[in-house]
Design a protein around this motif. Structure first.
Motif, mmCIF file in Angstrom:
data_model
loop_
_atom_site.group_PDB
_atom_site.id
_atom_site.type_symbol
_atom_site.label_atom_id
_atom_site.label_comp_id
_atom_site.label_asym_id
_atom_site.label_seq_id
_atom_site.Cartn_x
_atom_site.Cartn_y
_atom_site.Cartn_z
ATOM 1 N N ALA A 65 0.812 -1.213 0.000
ATOM 2 C CA ALA A 65 0.000 0.000 0.000
ATOM 3 C C ALA A 65 0.848 1.267 0.000
ATOM 4 N N LEU A 66 2.129 1.151 0.341
ATOM 5 C CA LEU A 66 3.012 2.321 0.323
ATOM 6 C C LEU A 66 3.106 2.917 -1.078
ATOM 7 N N ALA A 67 3.047 2.060 -2.089
ATOM 8 C CA ALA A 67 3.226 2.513 -3.471
ATOM 9 C C ALA A 67 1.908 2.563 -4.231
ATOM 10 N N SER A 68 0.797 2.420 -3.530
ATOM 11 C CA SER A 68 -0.502 2.373 -4.189
ATOM 12 C C SER A 68 -1.255 3.683 -4.024
ATOM 13 N N ALA A 69 -1.820 4.151 -5.147
ATOM 14 C CA ALA A 69 -2.626 5.375 -5.095
ATOM 15 C C ALA A 69 -4.059 5.087 -4.682
ATOM 16 N N THR A 70 -4.435 3.805 -4.653
ATOM 17 C CA THR A 70 -5.820 3.432 -4.346
ATOM 18 C C THR A 70 -6.011 3.035 -2.884
ATOM 19 N N GLY A 71 -4.973 3.143 -2.074
ATOM 20 C CA GLY A 71 -5.105 2.830 -0.659
ATOM 21 C C GLY A 71 -4.977 1.346 -0.361
ATOM 22 N N TYR A 72 -5.414 0.960 0.823
ATOM 23 C CA TYR A 72 -5.282 -0.430 1.256
ATOM 24 C C TYR A 72 -6.180 -1.334 0.407
ATOM 25 N N PRO A 73 -5.672 -2.488 -0.056
ATOM 26 C CA PRO A 73 -6.451 -3.362 -0.935
ATOM 27 C C PRO A 73 -7.390 -4.306 -0.195
ATOM 28 N N ALA A 74 -7.397 -4.249 1.136
ATOM 29 C CA ALA A 74 -8.226 -5.167 1.918
ATOM 30 C C ALA A 74 -8.535 -4.525 3.263
ATOM 31 N N ASN A 75 -9.260 -5.257 4.099
ATOM 32 C CA ASN A 75 -9.576 -4.820 5.458
ATOM 33 C C ASN A 75 -8.660 -5.529 6.442
ATOM 34 N N ALA A 76 -8.423 -4.903 7.592
ATOM 35 C CA ALA A 76 -7.624 -5.543 8.641
ATOM 36 C C ALA A 76 -8.317 -5.344 9.980
ATOM 37 N N ARG A 77 -8.541 -6.464 10.694
ATOM 38 C CA ARG A 77 -9.282 -6.437 11.959
ATOM 39 C C ARG A 77 -8.573 -7.321 12.978
ATOM 40 N N ALA A 78 -8.533 -6.891 14.214
ATOM 41 C CA ALA A 78 -7.933 -7.696 15.280
ATOM 42 C C ALA A 78 -8.858 -8.847 15.636
ATOM 43 N N VAL A 79 -8.319 -10.075 15.670
ATOM 44 C CA VAL A 79 -9.130 -11.222 16.061
ATOM 45 C C VAL A 79 -8.966 -11.534 17.547
ATOM 46 N N GLU A 80 -8.080 -10.793 18.195
ATOM 47 C CA GLU A 80 -7.896 -10.867 19.638
ATOM 48 C C GLU A 80 -7.238 -9.561 20.047
ATOM 49 N N PRO A 81 -7.211 -9.214 21.345
ATOM 50 C CA PRO A 81 -6.527 -7.980 21.744
ATOM 51 C C PRO A 81 -5.100 -7.966 21.188
ATOM 52 N N SER A 82 -4.728 -6.884 20.513
ATOM 53 C CA SER A 82 -3.469 -6.864 19.767
ATOM 54 C C SER A 82 -2.757 -5.520 19.912
ATOM 55 N N THR A 83 -1.455 -5.569 19.760
ATOM 56 C CA THR A 83 -0.639 -4.368 19.665
ATOM 57 C C THR A 83 0.093 -4.419 18.332
ATOM 58 N N VAL A 84 -0.045 -3.349 17.547
ATOM 59 C CA VAL A 84 0.502 -3.303 16.192
ATOM 60 C C VAL A 84 1.391 -2.077 16.063
ATOM 61 N N LEU A 85 2.522 -2.247 15.385
ATOM 62 C CA LEU A 85 3.424 -1.126 15.129
ATOM 63 C C LEU A 85 3.128 -0.566 13.744
ATOM 64 N N LEU A 86 2.856 0.720 13.683
ATOM 65 C CA LEU A 86 2.653 1.414 12.409
ATOM 66 C C LEU A 86 3.960 2.068 11.992
ATOM 67 N N ILE A 87 4.455 1.674 10.817
ATOM 68 C CA ILE A 87 5.643 2.301 10.249
ATOM 69 C C ILE A 87 5.134 3.355 9.265
ATOM 70 N N PRO A 88 5.140 4.632 9.639
ATOM 71 C CA PRO A 88 4.490 5.663 8.820
ATOM 72 C C PRO A 88 5.100 5.803 7.430
ATOM 73 N N LYS A 89 4.245 6.187 6.492
ATOM 74 C CA LYS A 89 4.594 6.189 5.073
ATOM 75 C C LYS A 89 5.731 7.146 4.728
ATOM 76 N N ALA A 90 5.602 8.413 5.118
ATOM 77 C CA ALA A 90 6.583 9.419 4.674
ATOM 78 C C ALA A 90 8.005 9.112 5.141
ATOM 79 N N PRO A 91 8.241 8.868 6.444
ATOM 80 C CA PRO A 91 9.624 8.624 6.862
ATOM 81 C C PRO A 91 10.217 7.324 6.354
ATOM 82 N N ILE A 92 9.399 6.263 6.208
ATOM 83 C CA ILE A 92 9.979 4.999 5.721
ATOM 84 C C ILE A 92 10.303 5.113 4.236
ATOM 85 N N LEU A 93 9.482 5.841 3.453
ATOM 86 C CA LEU A 93 9.807 6.033 2.044
ATOM 87 C C LEU A 93 11.072 6.870 1.886
#
Length: 244
Positions: A96-124
């Motif tokens: 999705a970093l290189a996509s102009a159409t955004g995320y191609p799917a949905n993402a949902r937690a199936v249990e309590p979760s902690t997720v790390l977001l690597i932001p687009k601008a600094p990683i690019l």
């Protein structure tokens, strides 16, 4: 007297440790990991919270720190099809970093979760300076594509019993003492197999009644892998194949 570590330093150390466990970042120097950790955001999700929806603008990509994230699409008829359940140390949504159409799917937690977001601008920006990191990300996306192709192959199998047998045979190969840990709830497994929870339960009950498996809350124990394999080959019309 030694100075006690600050909370910010402890947080950075924890983020570096989590990133190091991700295959995408394996082998990066401590300095590189610290740089990425410096702009990484920590997101905490309750069970059934959505991380993103299909078509949303990309904020970046993600690494699962704890818990499990179900990435899926929903058909026009409202049927949910699981693409993959991502767990600790796995990254996803890099494409999705290189996509102009955004995320191609949905993402949902199936249990309590902690997720790390690597932001687009600094990683690019970092990728622009580090071609080796770009190659790592291509490798990770290729691995995700193989998972998707495998899932599509499984869904072409003609009925739920055959898909269930295929799943048991594949996951049973590496199971210790024949015990396969379930990827979340049975509802998640049903979605992964493209069926309903009720149909999955009936299919498991038939295999259980034949004394081929034992079903527990979070695992399935295979008692006769050879017979399961034979049933799978029969369902696929491969009875005359070697080893059938």
């Amino acid at each position: 007297m030694p100075t006690a570590p600050r909370a910010a330093d402890l947080k950075l150390t924890g983020l570096v440790s989590s990133l190091r466990c991700c295959q995408l970042f394996t082998g990066l120097s401590p300095e590189d990991l610290a740089a990425i950790a410096g702009f990484t955001l920590v997101l905490r999700l309750a069970k059934d919270d959505y991380l993103f929806h299909e078509g949303e603008s990309s904020r970046g990509f993600y690494v699962v720190q704890t818990g499990a994230i179900n990435v899926h699409r929903v058909s026009a008829a409202g049927k949910e099809q699981v693409i993959h359940v991502f767990r600790m140390g796995e990254s996803f949504a890099e494409a999705a970093l290189a996509s102009a159409t955004g995320y191609p799917a949905n993402a949902r937690a199936v249990e309590p979760s902690t997720v790390l977001l690597i932001p687009k601008a600094p990683i690019l920006e970092l990728i622009g300076r580090r071609p080796d990191l770009a190659l790592r990300m291509l490798g990770s996306m290729s691995a995700h594509l193989r998972v998707l192709v495998g899932a599509l192959d499984d869904l072409t199998l003609k009925d739920v019993e055959t898909r269930m047998l295929n799943w048991l045979v594949k996951h049973g190969r590496d199971a210790k003492d024949g015990v396969i840990e379930l990827p979340g709830t049975k509802r998640v497994l049903a979605a992964e197999l493209g069926t309903s929870s009720e149909t999955l339960s009936r299919t498991l009950a038939r295999l259980r009644d034949d004394r081929l498996i034992t079903v527990a809350a979070k695992s399935i124990k295979v008692h006769d892998a050879a017979r399961l394999g034979s049933m799978l080959r029969r369902n696929l019309g491969e009875v005359g194949a070697p080893g059938a």
